[in-house]
Enzyme design. Structure first.
Site, PDB file in Angstrom:
ATOM      1  CG  ASP A 244      -2.127  -0.948   0.995  1.00  0.00           C
ATOM      2  OD1 ASP A 244      -1.914  -2.175   1.216  1.00  0.00           O
ATOM      3  OD2 ASP A 244      -3.197  -0.793   0.493  1.00  0.00           O
ATOM      4  CE  LYS A 255      -5.852  -5.309   4.251  1.00  0.00           C
ATOM      5  NZ  LYS A 255      -6.590  -4.206   5.070  1.00  0.00           N
TER       6      LYS A 255
HETATM    7  O1  MRU Z   1      -7.734  -2.786   3.032  1.00  0.00           O
HETATM    8  P1  MRU Z   1      -7.490  -3.185   1.546  1.00  0.00           P
HETATM    9  O2  MRU Z   1      -8.107  -4.325   1.030  1.00  0.00           O
HETATM   10  O3  MRU Z   1      -7.748  -2.093   0.560  1.00  0.00           O
HETATM   11  O4  MRU Z   1      -6.071  -3.600   1.558  1.00  0.00           O
HETATM   12  C1  MRU Z   1      -5.254  -4.071   0.404  1.00  0.00           C
HETATM   13  C2  MRU Z   1      -3.826  -4.489   0.595  1.00  0.00           C
HETATM   14  O5  MRU Z   1      -3.487  -4.339   1.502  1.00  0.00           O
HETATM   15  C3  MRU Z   1      -3.173  -5.190  -0.632  1.00  0.00           C
HETATM   16  O6  MRU Z   1      -2.358  -6.127  -0.565  1.00  0.00           O
HETATM   17  C4  MRU Z   1      -2.604  -3.644  -1.541  1.00  0.00           C
HETATM   18  O7  MRU Z   1      -3.382  -2.871  -1.561  1.00  0.00           O
HETATM   19  C5  MRU Z   1      -1.864  -4.209  -2.399  1.00  0.00           C
HETATM   20  S1  MRU Z   1      -3.044  -4.454  -3.927  1.00  0.00           S
HETATM   21  C6  MRU Z   1      -2.265  -4.874  -5.245  1.00  0.00           C
END
Ligand code: MRU
Length: 346
Positions: A244, A255
Site C-alpha cells: 500500500d 495488509k
Molecule cells: O484494505 P484493503 O483490502 O484495501 O488492503 C489491500 C492490501 O493491503 C493489498 O495487499 C494492497 O493494496 C496491494 S493491492 C495490489
C-alpha cells in the site's frame, strides 16, 4: 500491452458514460453485483466500505471520483474551478490514509489542472477526464510489466503463499502479486497458491480464492495462523504480496498480517517478495514509522460479517495495515524491474 491469455473474470473499475462502475467487492464471493456512481460522495462511500479496494484500484477510483466532482462545473474562471476541484480532491484524498496511490492519483489530477489552467473550463474538464483514464490505462500496463518481471522469480512446480488480495480485484488489470502468478502460469509453469484468509475482512478467502478459481489456478485457503505450520512443512517456495505504500528506505506497508508472514518466511529461509507499481512508492516518506496506518471500526473484529464473536463493550485495536521492515524483504518487483536491497540505493 501484452494481454497474454489471462483475462479477468470481472472489470474491477471502469469509467462508462461519465459514471464510475465498480464490482462491489463486499458482495463477493457470493454475488457479482456492479454499482454505478455519479457523485464523489458515492465513490467516497465505496472506498471507505471497501466496495472498491486495493491500493491501485482506489487510486483509479479517486481520479474518477474527481472527474465526477468537476464534470458538471459551471465555473467560468480558473480560480472558481480550482476551488471546486480542491474541495473534491481533499475530500476524496482523506478517505483512506495508508495506500499512497489514492493521494498520488488525486495530486496528479490537481497538477494536470494547474498545467492547463489557461484553457477554457470545458476543455480543461475533458483533459482531466483523459488524465483519469490515463491513470487507469497505465495501471493496466504496470500490472502486465510486474507480471513479466516477477514471473522470472518463480520456477515450474512451485507453491507460493500470498496474503490479502493483490490481484485483479485490487487493480485495473490482473494485479500485482497475483500478476506474477498469472504470468508464470501463462508461461506454462505449474503453480499452486496458498492464500491466507486475511483476518478480519477475509480479502484472501473471499477475493483471492475466488479470483484464482475463476482463472483456473490451484488455490488452497488457510487461516492466517496456519502459515507457520505450512511453511514448516516445507510446502511454500516463495511468498508474493502487494503493498500500500513503500517508504524511501524500502519499509513496506501492506495488509495487517503481512509483517508476521515476512518474519515467518525469514525463519524458514523462504524468499519474501513485495510486488508493487511505482505509484505505490512514496519518495516523501523516509521510513515505515512515517506511514499513516488506518484504524478501522471495532465491529469488523467483534461482529465480523454479522455474527458477534466477542463480548459487548470489549476494547479492540484494529489497525488495517502493518509495516514490514525492508530488512525482511528479499526484493521488490516493480513495473520498472526487480529492485534488490538496499532499496534506497538501488
Ligand atoms: O484494505 P484493503 O483490502 O484495501 O488492503 C489491500 C492490501 O493491503 C493489498 O495487499 C494492497 O493494496 C496491494 S493491492 C495490489
Amino acid at each position: 500491452l501484452d494481454k497474454g491469455n489471462t483475462d479477468m473474470p470481472v472489470n474491477t473499475i471502469e469509467w462508462i458514460n461519465n459514471k464510475v462502475r465498480i464490482i462491489d467487492q463486499t458482495e463477493l464471493p457470493l454475488k457479482t453485483i456492479y454499482k454505478e456512481y455519479s457523485t464523489p460522495q458515492e465513490v467516497w462511500e465505496a472506498i471507505k466500505k471497501l466496495r472498491v479496494r486495493g491500493a491501485p484500484a482506489i487510486g483509479v477510483a479517486g481520479a474518477f471520483g474527481v472527474c465526477l466532482g468537476i464534470q458538471t462545473s459551471t465555473s467560468t474562471s480558473y480560480p472558481a474551478f480550482k476551488q471546486e476541484l480542491d474541495t473534491v480532491a481533499d475530500y476524496l484524498k482523506n478517505c483512506r490514509p495508508t495506500a499512497v496511490n489514492l493521494s498520488w492519483a488525486i495530486e496528479r489530477m490537481r497538477r494536470t489542472s494547474e498545467d492547463n489552467k489557461s484553457l477554457p473550463i470545458d476543455k480543461l474538464i475533458n483533459i482531466l477526464k483523459a488524465e483519469a483514464i490515463r491513470i487507469f490505462e497505465e495501471d493496466k500496463l504496470m500490472c502486465r510489466q510486474m507480471g513479466e518481471f516477477g514471473a522470472t522469480l518463480i520456477q515450474d512446480g512451485w507453491t507460493v503463499l500470498t496474503h490479502c488480495n493483490a490481484g485483479g480485484l485490487a487493480t485495473a488489470d490482473y494485479g500485482t502479486a497475483l500478476a506474477v502468478i498469472y504470468k508464470a502460469v501463462e508461461q506454462g509453469k505449474n503453480i499452486k497458491v496458498y492464500a491466507d484468509e486475511t483476518r478480519p475482512l477475509l480479502q484472501g478467502a473471499r477475493l483471492t480464492a475466488w479470483e484464482l478459481m475463476q482463472n483456473g489456478i490451484d488455490v488452497t485457503v488457510i487461516c492466517d495462523n496456519m502459515a507457520a505450520m505450512v511453511m514448516g512443512q516445507g510446502k511454500i517456495n516463495a511468498v508474493f504480496v502487494g503493498a500500500d505504500r513503500i517508504a524511501r528506505n524500502g519499509d513496506t506497508a501492506n495488509k495487517i498480517g503481512t509483517y508476521g508472514v515476512a518474519i515467518l518466511a525469514k525463519h524458514h529461509r523462504i524468499p519474501f517478495y513485495i510486488v508493487a507499481p511505482s505509484s505505490t512508492i512514496d519518495p516523501n516518506i523516509p521510513d515505515g514509522a512515517h506511514i499513516p496506518i488506518e484504524e478501522r471500526a471495532a465491529e469488523e473484529i467483534t461482529c465480523g460479517f454479522g455474527k458477534q464473536t466477542a463480548p459487548d463493550g470489549v476494547k479492540v485495536y484494529n489497525p488495517a495495515f502493518d509495516v514490514t521492515p525492508a530488512g525482511l524483504i528479499t526484493a521488490w518487483v516493480t513495473d520498472k524491474g526487480i529492485l534488490q536491497p538496499p532499496f534506497d540505493k538501488n
